[in-house]
Design an enzyme around this catalytic site. Structure first.
Site, mmCIF file in Angstrom:
data_model
loop_
_atom_site.group_PDB
_atom_site.id
_atom_site.type_symbol
_atom_site.label_atom_id
_atom_site.label_comp_id
_atom_site.label_asym_id
_atom_site.label_seq_id
_atom_site.Cartn_x
_atom_site.Cartn_y
_atom_site.Cartn_z
ATOM 1 C CE1 TYR A 114 -4.381 -1.312 0.735
ATOM 2 C CE2 TYR A 114 -3.046 -3.021 1.760
ATOM 3 C CZ TYR A 114 -4.258 -2.589 1.249
ATOM 4 O OH TYR A 114 -5.336 -3.427 1.254
ATOM 5 C CE1 TYR A 153 -1.947 -6.593 3.902
ATOM 6 C CE2 TYR A 153 -2.708 -6.410 1.629
ATOM 7 C CZ TYR A 153 -2.901 -6.207 2.988
ATOM 8 O OH TYR A 153 -4.052 -5.633 3.427
ATOM 9 N NE ARG A 163 -6.760 -9.860 4.987
ATOM 10 C CZ ARG A 163 -7.726 -9.066 4.535
ATOM 11 N NH1 ARG A 163 -7.593 -7.763 4.567
ATOM 12 N NH2 ARG A 163 -8.858 -9.556 4.072
ATOM 13 C CG HIS A 166 -7.997 -7.452 0.309
ATOM 14 N ND1 HIS A 166 -6.778 -7.924 0.729
ATOM 15 C CD2 HIS A 166 -8.152 -6.247 0.909
ATOM 16 C CE1 HIS A 166 -6.215 -7.038 1.545
ATOM 17 N NE2 HIS A 166 -7.022 -6.002 1.665
ATOM 18 C CG HIS A 168 -9.961 -2.251 1.591
ATOM 19 N ND1 HIS A 168 -10.246 -2.714 2.856
ATOM 20 C CD2 HIS A 168 -8.660 -2.549 1.377
ATOM 21 C CE1 HIS A 168 -9.154 -3.256 3.376
ATOM 22 N NE2 HIS A 168 -8.172 -3.173 2.499
#
Lengths: 248, 205
Positions: A114, A153, A163, A166, A168
């Site tokens: 991110y 990640y 995770r 995905h 959000h």
């Protein structure tokens, strides 16, 4: 005896099925330990304050708002990663389309990183990928955006939790009580079933609602794969009147 | 009168995660140049009503600030009517949007510049006390938390409010009532406690 159904005749919403949503405290997802309210939520029917909500016009969006491949590009270079079109329909519990509603999305880059100052994963940043965008649903409730497939990640929860890939999502609907945040996963990813955050959803059928389906029909040839993710918001209760036609 | 049952199940909620600021307040997250943070400004020069600030902190059960929260508010205008950021298919922005969104900072602090709302009719046909609806998401919150802010200087209205009166433990009503601090722009201060002795009352509306 015949009956007619007046949509939203009493204007209210179906009560939220809290057993379908994750409970507040889910020990497998450790961040909930100090952040989960311990009192039960107070269940009340919505009032005018919760049955109304903000609206967003199409004119508030920029041309690249729904193009994560290009909207953060520093020099015209496109984002690195597997190119995707993600699209779907926003519906309510009555299976009616929800038009003109704002859908926001954010995600990690193709390496699972991110763009955030508190993010410490060693995967590289992509200078041309910001990882966020937004769209407004059309008259039939459809949204779409272009992006790259986010990477999986690791995260500090258990000793070695990862995770699954995905995206959000934040969705408004037309009533403030319809407000929803969720996450979309990718069909066929075995990591979905090992994730403590996915596992906060109590019902397997609920988890399956969060999995976008590969849609070969909407693939852009020689360019991007397509995934379809439909989102269901709370619906307005309809009131059925017998043999009464007034107010229609 | 019968109510048909829903056909579809609502999409399950998932946590907004630790990086919700990227998606919902990108400029606050230092991701600039794509679009303005939605809901950053609620007021225009033409907005009628008393200018106020709504400030507070989001605090977890260990007393730590919730630095990765996003707080949204939704409220009536000074006359008690609801507007929207823009009328559908229209270019004319209303003078007051009614909707605001702010990121919590490193200390869990949030701040909105808005107006004091008028009274909105309640389900019992009587006016509700002036209030602001709040919605809070963050890492570790599995479903967005709905609550309300009421105003300490509206004691009589609060006493008769439909929603406040549904809170059986009267002491817990105080968790929703913001204290007023005077200044050039009066401030209403309310901390949101996710857990613990002062836990805020959250609603399933």
């Amino acid at each position: 005896m015949s009956a007619i159904i007046l949509p939203g005749a009493d204007g209210s919403l179906y009560q939220r099925d809290m057993a379908w949503h994750p409970p507040a405290h889910t020990p497998g997802y450790k961040s909930t330990t100090f952040r989960a309210p311990r009192h039960s939520m107070l269940s009340l029917g919505p009032t005018k304050s919760e049955l109304s909500g903000p609206t967003f016009g199409h004119e508030t969006l920029g041309a690249l708002d729904n193009d994560l491949i290009r909207n953060f590009s520093q020099d015209g270079t496109e984002a690195i990663g597997q190119r995707l079109v993600v699209y779907g329909q926003v519906l309510d519990e009555n299976a009616r389309a929800v038009p003109n509603t704002l859908v926001e999305f954010w995600q990690a880059n193709a390496g699972g990183r991110y763009r955030h100052k508190k993010e410490g994963y060693l995967a590289a940043l992509d200078p041309n990928f910001g990882g966020f965008g937004r769209a407004i649903t059309d008259e039939n409730g459809f949204y779409s955006f272009r992006t790259v497939k986010p990477g999986a990640y690791p995260w500090p929860n258990g000793g070695n939790d990862w995770r699954p890939a995905h995206i959000h999502f934040s969705v408004f609907g037309h009533a403030f009580a319809q407000r929803l945040i969720t996450q979309m996963y990718f069909e066929g990813d075995p990591m979905i079933w090992q994730c403590p955050i996915v596992g906060t959803v109590p019902d397997k059928a609920g988890i399956e609602q969060l999995i976008a389906r590969l849609d070969r029909h909407n693939t852009t040839p020689m360019d991007a794969l397509a995934y379809r993710f439909d989102i269901v918001l709370r619906g307005r209760r309809s009131t059925m009147f017998e043999n009464r036609l007034e107010g229609n | 009168m019968l109510h048909p049952t829903p056909i579809l199940k609502e999409t399950p909620s998932q946590t907004a995660g630790p990086y919700v600021h990227i998606g919902m307040t990108p400029n606050f997250a230092e991701l600039r140049g794509v679009y303005d943070d939605p809901g950053a400004t609620m007021l225009s020069e033409d907005t009628k009503g008393e200018r106020i600030a709504i400030v507070g902190r989001v605090i977890d059960g260990a007393g730590a600030p919730v630095a990765d929260a996003v707080i949204e508010i939704w409220q009536a205008d000074a006359q008690g009517s609801f507007a929207g950021p823009a009328a559908r298919h229209s270019n004319s922005a209303p003078s007051f949007t009614g909707w605001g969104r702010q990121a919590a900072d490193g200390d869990g602090v949030f701040s909105f510049q808005t107006i004091k709302p008028g009274a909105v009719e309640g389900p019992d046909g009587r006016p509700q006390a002036p209030h602001v609806s709040l919605w809070i998401v963050a890492r570790g919150i599995n479903i967005g938390l709905q609550t309300r802010l009421y105003f300490a200087d509206e004691a009589a209205a609060n006493e008769g409010d439909y929603v406040l009166n549904k809170i059986m433990d009267k002491r817990r009503r105080q968790t929703l009532i913001a204290r007023r601090e005077e200044g050039p722009v009066p401030r209403y201060v309310l901390d949101i406690h996710l857990q613990g002795e002062k836990e805020t009352v959250f609603f399933d509306f």
